[in-house]
Scaffold this motif. Structure first.
Motif, PDB file in Angstrom:
ATOM      1  N   LEU A 115      13.824  -4.794   7.825  1.00  0.00           N
ATOM      2  CA  LEU A 115      15.275  -4.656   7.740  1.00  0.00           C
ATOM      3  C   LEU A 115      15.710  -4.287   6.324  1.00  0.00           C
ATOM      4  O   LEU A 115      16.721  -3.610   6.133  1.00  0.00           O
ATOM      5  CB  LEU A 115      15.944  -5.956   8.186  1.00  0.00           C
ATOM      6  CG  LEU A 115      15.995  -6.181   9.702  1.00  0.00           C
ATOM      7  CD1 LEU A 115      16.278  -7.639  10.028  1.00  0.00           C
ATOM      8  CD2 LEU A 115      17.024  -5.262  10.347  1.00  0.00           C
ATOM      9  N   GLU A 116      14.928  -4.710   5.332  1.00  0.00           N
ATOM     10  CA  GLU A 116      15.280  -4.392   3.938  1.00  0.00           C
ATOM     11  C   GLU A 116      15.244  -2.895   3.658  1.00  0.00           C
ATOM     12  O   GLU A 116      15.813  -2.448   2.651  1.00  0.00           O
ATOM     13  CB  GLU A 116      14.340  -5.143   2.989  1.00  0.00           C
ATOM     14  CG  GLU A 116      14.652  -6.625   2.849  1.00  0.00           C
ATOM     15  CD  GLU A 116      14.157  -7.468   4.007  1.00  0.00           C
ATOM     16  OE1 GLU A 116      14.484  -8.670   4.048  1.00  0.00           O
ATOM     17  OE2 GLU A 116      13.432  -6.938   4.883  1.00  0.00           O
ATOM     18  N   ASN A 117      14.594  -2.097   4.521  1.00  0.00           N
ATOM     19  CA  ASN A 117      14.650  -0.643   4.344  1.00  0.00           C
ATOM     20  C   ASN A 117      16.094  -0.142   4.377  1.00  0.00           C
ATOM     21  O   ASN A 117      16.421   0.881   3.766  1.00  0.00           O
ATOM     22  CB  ASN A 117      13.874   0.062   5.461  1.00  0.00           C
ATOM     23  CG  ASN A 117      12.380  -0.159   5.366  1.00  0.00           C
ATOM     24  OD1 ASN A 117      11.884  -0.705   4.382  1.00  0.00           O
ATOM     25  ND2 ASN A 117      11.649   0.245   6.396  1.00  0.00           N
ATOM     26  N   LEU A 118      16.949  -0.863   5.109  1.00  0.00           N
ATOM     27  CA  LEU A 118      18.348  -0.445   5.259  1.00  0.00           C
ATOM     28  C   LEU A 118      19.191  -0.788   4.041  1.00  0.00           C
ATOM     29  O   LEU A 118      20.370  -0.435   3.993  1.00  0.00           O
ATOM     30  CB  LEU A 118      18.943  -1.094   6.507  1.00  0.00           C
ATOM     31  CG  LEU A 118      18.204  -0.782   7.814  1.00  0.00           C
ATOM     32  CD1 LEU A 118      18.775  -1.604   8.953  1.00  0.00           C
ATOM     33  CD2 LEU A 118      18.278   0.709   8.137  1.00  0.00           C
ATOM     34  N   LEU A 119      18.591  -1.487   3.068  1.00  0.00           N
ATOM     35  CA  LEU A 119      19.321  -1.842   1.852  1.00  0.00           C
ATOM     36  C   LEU A 119      19.003  -0.914   0.690  1.00  0.00           C
ATOM     37  O   LEU A 119      19.414  -1.188  -0.441  1.00  0.00           O
ATOM     38  CB  LEU A 119      18.997  -3.288   1.454  1.00  0.00           C
ATOM     39  CG  LEU A 119      19.514  -4.362   2.402  1.00  0.00           C
ATOM     40  CD1 LEU A 119      19.099  -5.741   1.917  1.00  0.00           C
ATOM     41  CD2 LEU A 119      21.022  -4.277   2.556  1.00  0.00           C
ATOM     42  N   GLN A 120      18.290   0.174   0.947  1.00  0.00           N
ATOM     43  CA  GLN A 120      18.089   1.159  -0.114  1.00  0.00           C
ATOM     44  C   GLN A 120      19.447   1.726  -0.534  1.00  0.00           C
ATOM     45  O   GLN A 120      20.384   1.798   0.282  1.00  0.00           O
ATOM     46  CB  GLN A 120      17.175   2.280   0.365  1.00  0.00           C
ATOM     47  CG  GLN A 120      15.742   1.858   0.556  1.00  0.00           C
ATOM     48  CD  GLN A 120      14.822   3.046   0.713  1.00  0.00           C
ATOM     49  OE1 GLN A 120      14.937   4.029   0.006  1.00  0.00           O
ATOM     50  NE2 GLN A 120      13.911   2.957   1.663  1.00  0.00           N
ATOM     51  N   PRO A 121      19.573   2.144  -1.799  1.00  0.00           N
ATOM     52  CA  PRO A 121      20.872   2.611  -2.290  1.00  0.00           C
ATOM     53  C   PRO A 121      21.512   3.694  -1.418  1.00  0.00           C
ATOM     54  O   PRO A 121      22.715   3.638  -1.140  1.00  0.00           O
ATOM     55  CB  PRO A 121      20.554   3.134  -3.695  1.00  0.00           C
ATOM     56  CG  PRO A 121      19.362   2.342  -4.116  1.00  0.00           C
ATOM     57  CD  PRO A 121      18.559   2.121  -2.874  1.00  0.00           C
TER      58      PRO A 121
END
Length: 271
Positions: free
Chosen positions: A129-135
């Motif tokens: 899910l952290e992939n969706l927090l890229q800038p």
């Protein structure tokens, strides 16, 4: 235990190191300066006296990735480390596919039990899910109300958080008879539409999920990851579309505790 953690300051490794500290372990952080992954002697020094090693390979898409896996295996065998956990950071195919990034991970996962007495491969069943927090992703949510990813909106996907993977790694290290392989997913598989709804609730604004082609996803992440890594990641998604992973054997899957709704409520989507 004293646990040497590769990439302990990186995106994946920092979450795992934090969960291991919370479980009471002493962390020995390893990075490219303290443990050159192609230098077996340097790795031996890094592993000296460790009760366990957590291995994560960097995101490299050229043949040196396989060389790094071979060096880690050689060092683990010579160091006599009692236990090791390898997080491939991706769902592993059953055999090499001809791409160094993937093949290095298949090699390390397959041969780890030959080098370490208690060896486990623990990785994600689906994307982080952290992939969706890229800038680029956060900006797109903020500016367009759009959550973009190279997966179909209606496909159930076992999205997982890095913290949940870290908790399973900690549990495996505490197990007197650890499993050889586990894959970690969310409590349930979710669609892109449900994911967008969770982010919409967290941000208080409409958000829709949009499927992008792997090549377009590569262009989106290139400013963050660089051209070579972005092309490699795009290739992985293109390959997974052509050949979906086989179903998981019974007992291999470990569900995490964090729902997409709980996860989406944590970050600051306006940052």
């Amino acid at each position: 235990m004293t646990v040497a953690v590769h990439g302990a300051s990186g995106t994946q490794g920092s979450h795992i190191a934090r969960r291991l500290r919370a479980a009471g372990h002493r962390i020995r952080p390893l990075d490219s300066r303290s443990a050159n992954l192609t230098d077996t002697a340097a790795l031996l020094r890094a592993y000296d006296g460790a009760d366990a090693v957590v291995v994560q390979l960097p995101q490299l898409f050229d043949p040196i990735a396989v060389e790094q896996a071979e060096s880690v295996l050689a060092a683990l065998g010579k160091a006599g480390v009692p236990r090791a956990v390898f997080n491939p950071g991706m769902p592993l195919p059953p055999a090499p596919v001809g791409a160094p990034f993937v093949d290095a991970r298949v090699l390390l996962g397959d041969r780890l039990p030959e080098r370490v007495g208690q060896a486990s491969v623990v990785g994600p069943a689906g994307p982080y899910l952290e992939n969706l927090l890229q800038p680029w992703s956060v900006r797109r949510v903020r500016d367009r109300g759009e959550l973009a990813y190279p997966l179909p909106p209606q496909a159930p996907v076992p999205w997982v958080t890095l913290d949940d993977v870290g908790d399973v790694v900690a549990a495996v290290l505490a197990d007197a008879r650890p499993p050889e392989r586990l894959v970690v997913g969310g409590p349930d598989a979710v669609t892109g539409d449900r994911l967008a709804a969770a982010v919409a609730t967290a941000t208080g604004r409409p958000v829709r999920y949009t499927q992008v082609e792997p090549a377009e996803y590569g262009r989106l992440i290139e400013p963050v990851m660089g051209a070579a890594a972005a092309a490699g990641v795009a290739g992985i998604y293109a390959r997974s579309t052509d050949a979906p992973p086989p179903p998981l054997p019974d007992g291999l899957f470990r569900p995490g505790a964090t729902t997409v709704e709980e996860w989406a409520a944590r970050p600051d989507w306006t940052a």
